[in-house]
Design a protein around this motif. Structure first.
Motif, PDB file in Angstrom:
ATOM      1  N   ASP A  58      44.314  41.653  40.240  1.00  0.00           N
ATOM      2  CA  ASP A  58      43.866  42.963  40.714  1.00  0.00           C
ATOM      3  C   ASP A  58      44.678  43.380  41.936  1.00  0.00           C
ATOM      4  O   ASP A  58      45.476  42.620  42.489  1.00  0.00           O
ATOM      5  CB  ASP A  58      42.365  42.972  41.006  1.00  0.00           C
ATOM      6  CG  ASP A  58      41.974  41.978  42.085  1.00  0.00           C
ATOM      7  OD1 ASP A  58      42.861  41.519  42.843  1.00  0.00           O
ATOM      8  OD2 ASP A  58      40.778  41.654  42.186  1.00  0.00           O
ATOM      9  N   ALA A  59      44.475  44.627  42.362  1.00  0.00           N
ATOM     10  CA  ALA A  59      45.272  45.176  43.466  1.00  0.00           C
ATOM     11  C   ALA A  59      45.034  44.423  44.767  1.00  0.00           C
ATOM     12  O   ALA A  59      45.964  44.236  45.566  1.00  0.00           O
ATOM     13  CB  ALA A  59      44.935  46.661  43.651  1.00  0.00           C
ATOM     14  N   GLN A  60      43.790  43.982  45.010  1.00  0.00           N
ATOM     15  CA  GLN A  60      43.487  43.262  46.237  1.00  0.00           C
ATOM     16  C   GLN A  60      44.338  42.009  46.366  1.00  0.00           C
ATOM     17  O   GLN A  60      44.882  41.713  47.417  1.00  0.00           O
ATOM     18  CB  GLN A  60      42.001  42.901  46.280  1.00  0.00           C
ATOM     19  CG  GLN A  60      41.084  44.027  46.701  1.00  0.00           C
ATOM     20  CD  GLN A  60      41.212  44.357  48.176  1.00  0.00           C
ATOM     21  OE1 GLN A  60      41.516  43.493  48.994  1.00  0.00           O
ATOM     22  NE2 GLN A  60      40.992  45.617  48.522  1.00  0.00           N
ATOM     23  N   LEU A  61      44.455  41.264  45.281  1.00  0.00           N
ATOM     24  CA  LEU A  61      45.197  40.011  45.344  1.00  0.00           C
ATOM     25  C   LEU A  61      46.682  40.261  45.604  1.00  0.00           C
ATOM     26  O   LEU A  61      47.297  39.596  46.435  1.00  0.00           O
ATOM     27  CB  LEU A  61      45.005  39.234  44.049  1.00  0.00           C
ATOM     28  CG  LEU A  61      45.566  37.811  44.090  1.00  0.00           C
ATOM     29  CD1 LEU A  61      44.636  36.852  43.376  1.00  0.00           C
ATOM     30  CD2 LEU A  61      46.947  37.765  43.445  1.00  0.00           C
ATOM     31  N   TYR A  62      47.256  41.239  44.896  1.00  0.00           N
ATOM     32  CA  TYR A  62      48.665  41.547  45.136  1.00  0.00           C
ATOM     33  C   TYR A  62      48.880  42.057  46.564  1.00  0.00           C
ATOM     34  O   TYR A  62      49.890  41.743  47.198  1.00  0.00           O
ATOM     35  CB  TYR A  62      49.154  42.578  44.123  1.00  0.00           C
ATOM     36  CG  TYR A  62      49.464  42.001  42.765  1.00  0.00           C
ATOM     37  CD1 TYR A  62      50.532  41.127  42.593  1.00  0.00           C
ATOM     38  CD2 TYR A  62      48.686  42.326  41.658  1.00  0.00           C
ATOM     39  CE1 TYR A  62      50.820  40.598  41.346  1.00  0.00           C
ATOM     40  CE2 TYR A  62      48.970  41.798  40.404  1.00  0.00           C
ATOM     41  CZ  TYR A  62      50.028  40.924  40.257  1.00  0.00           C
ATOM     42  OH  TYR A  62      50.318  40.391  39.031  1.00  0.00           O
TER      43      TYR A  62
END
Length: 464
Positions: free
Chosen positions: A163-167
Motif C-alpha cells: 500500500d501507499a503507506q508502506l512505500y
C-alpha cells in the motif's frame, strides 16, 4: 479458535517524525554564501493493523478469555490498561498473535524497546507475519535506526503488503539515509497509489531536491503552489530551487513573496538583503538589514555580523555613504565582542575617511587598531589618514606594520612606495617595489614602474 484480525482492527497509530537529516544541515541548501532556511517538516505515517490472511497469526485456545477481556480496552483505546494486562503474562508463553498485539500496543505507548522485544518474539514464531515486520519497522523508524527498519519494510512488500503507506515509509527511510534517488522511486510508487496525498507530494519534493533534480522539483513545487499560493514555506523552497539554477531574480521574487506572507526568519531576511545587492534594489537591501538589526538574538548575531561584513564594505566601495551610515547607526544597538567592535570601528573610520572627516576617521580607526592590532585594513586606513595630514613618519610606521600581515602585504608595500614617490624618495620606493615583485614576479606593471624609477634615480645621480 479466535483469529487475530478481530483484535487488531480495533486501533491504528498515527505517528509524526521529524525530517532530521532529510536536507542539508540546519535544513537548509547554500550557494555563493547564500542560504534559505525552512521550517522543519513533519512526516505523518499511519500504521495499518490488518494482517494478510495468509500470514495472520491465530490465538491459542487458552488465550480466548484474555483476548475477550482486553477487547473493550482496545475499543476505548485505553492502551495503558492493555499494557498493564499484558504485564501479568510471560511474553514467551504467548502465541505470535498476542505477541504481535502486545508489540503494537507498546508501540502506541512509545515503549519502543519492549515493543521491539514483543514483535521480534512474534517473528521468531512466525517469520512471515507481515504485520509484525511492518510494526517492527515503525519501531526502528521512530528510534532512527533506519538500517534495521529497511529490511522489515522490504520483507513486508515481499509478503504482499504494497500500500501507499508502506512505500512512503520506505522512501522516508531512504531519504533519511542519504539515498535520495531511491527515495524518489518510493515516493513515485506511493503517489501512484495515492496521488492526492500531500504527504507523498512533500516527500517527493524533498527527495527531488536532495537528488538535485531541480527541474522536476520546480515543476512539482509549481503544482503545489497552484493549490496553496499562500504557503510561505513553498515560496521559500521555490527560492532555493531558483538559486540552485542560477535564476537569481526568480529566487529573489519568491523570497519576497514569502516575506510578504509573514516570513521573518533572520537568516532568510539577510539572504534577501544580499540578493537585493546583486540583483534587486539596494535601498530594499539596506531596509531589510536595518530591520534584522532591531531584534537580534544571541544565536542570530553571527549571521547578522556576517551580513554586515559583506554589505557595508560593498556600500563603501560603491560610494554609498548614506547607506553605510544607516547600517552603522542601526548597528549601535548590537553588543558584539571585541573582535567585531573592531570591525564596526573600522567601517566607521573608513566612512569618515571617505567623507574627509579626518579627525573622526582618526578616532574610529585608532580604536579599531587598538582593539585588533592585526587588523590590516585598519592599519592601511590609519596610514592614509596620517598621510593626508602630512604626518609622514606616522604614515610610514603604519604601512610597515601593515606590510607584516600577509592579507594586506602587497597593498601596504605599494601604498608605502607611493608615499615615498610623493616625497621624491625614489631609492626607497624602488626597494619597496622590488619587494612587491619578489612576492609576485608576474606583475608587469610593477616591472614598468621599476624601470621608470630607475631612470629617475639615474637622473638624480647625474644631476648631483
Amino acid at each position: 479458535m479466535m483469529k487475530s484480525p478481530t483484535l487488531f482492527n480495533a486501533f491504528g497509530l498515527l505517528l509524526l517524525l521529524s525530517a532530521g537529516s532529510a536536507l542539508a544541515s540546519n535544513n537548509s541548501i547554500e550557494q555563493n554564501n547564500l542560504s534559505i532556511r525552512f521550517a522543519e517538516p513533519q512526516w505523518q505515517f499511519l500504521l495499518a493493523n490488518q494482517p494478510l490472511a495468509q500470514t495472520s497469526a491465530q490465538l491459542q485456545a487458552n488465550e480466548s478469555d484474555f483476548a475477550r477481556s482486553i477487547q473493550p480496552l482496545l475499543q476505548k483505546q485505553d492502551y495503558a490498561a492493555v499494557v498493564k494486562a499484558f504485564a501479568n503474562r510471560p511474553l514467551a508463553e504467548d502465541s505470535a498473535a498476542l505477541q504481535l498485539l502486545r508489540g503494537q500496543v507498546l508501540l502506541s505507548e512509545k515503549d519502543y524497546n519492549n515493543a521491539a522485544k514483543a514483535l521480534n518474539a512474534a517473528l521468531a514464531k512466525m517469520p512471515d507475519l507481515a504485520l509484525a515486520h511492518r510494526s517492527l519497522s515503525m519501531v526502528y523508524m521512530l528510534q532512527k535506526q533506519y538500517d534495521k527498519a529497511r529490511p522489515h519494510l522490504s520483507r513486508s512488500i515481499e509478503l504482499g503488503v504494497a500500500d501507499a503507506q508502506l512505500y512512503g515509509q520506505l522512501a522516508y527511510i531512504n531519504l533519511q539515509s542519504d539515498q535520495p534517488f531511491s527515495a524518489v522511486a518510493g515516493y513515485q510508487q506511493a503517489m501512484y497509489l495515492a496521488p492526492n496525498n500531500p504527504q507523498w507530494q512533500q516527500g517527493m519534493l524533498y527527495a527531488l531536491m536532495q537528488s538535485r533534480a531541480w527541474d522536476q522539483a520546480g515543476a512539482l513545487l509549481d503544482q503545489q503552489l497552484a493549490t496553496k499560493p499562500d504557503d510561505a514555506q513553498l515560496w521559500l523552497m521555490r527560492s532555493q530551487i531558483a538559486m540552485q539554477q542560477q535564476r537569481n531574480e526568480q529566487a529573489l521574487g519568491s523570497l519576497e513573496a514569502a516575506i510578504r506572507m509573514g516570513e521573518s526568519d533572520t537568516a532568510n531576511l539577510l539572504t534577501a538583503a544580499r540578493l537585493h545587492l546583486r540583483h534587486g534594489s539596494v535601498p530594499r537591501s539596506i531596509s531589510l538589514l536595518e530591520g534584522s538589526l532591531k531584534n537580534v538574538s544571541s544565536e542570530q548575531s553571527a549571521l547578522v555580523f556576517d551580513a554586515l561584513d559583506q554589505i557595508i564594505p560593498w556600500l563603501l566601495n560603491q560610494d554609498n555613504e548614506q547607506g553605510a551610515a544607516r547600517l552603522l547607526s542601526a548597528a549601535e544597538s548590537l553588543k558584539p565582542g571585541v573582535s567585531y567592535q573592531a570591525k564596526l570601528n573600522l567601517y566607521r573610520g573608513q566612512l569618515a575617511l571617505q567623507q574627509n572627516k579626518l579627525s573622526d576617521a582618526m578616532r574610529h580607526l585608532s580604536r579599531a587598531v587598538e582593539q585588533n592590532p592585526a587588523q590590516g585594513e585598519g592599519l592601511l586606513a590609519l596610514a592614509k589618514v596620517y598621510q593626508l595630514q602630512n604626518k609622514i613618519q606616522q604614515a610610514e610606521l603604519y604601512y610597515v606594520r601593515a606590510s607584516a600581515l600577509p592579507e594586506v602585504k602587497q597593498r601596504a608595500l605599494l601604498s608605502h612606495a607611493q608615499l615615498q614617490i610623493d616625497q621624491k624618495n625614489y631609492q626607497q620606493a624602488l626597494e619597496l617595489l622590488h619587494q612587491v615583485l619578489r612576492n609576485d614576479p608576474n606583475r608587469r606593471d610593477i616591472q614598468h614602474n621599476i624601470r621608470e624609477l630607475q631612470q629617475l634615480v639615474r637622473q638624480d645621480q647625474y644631476a648631483s
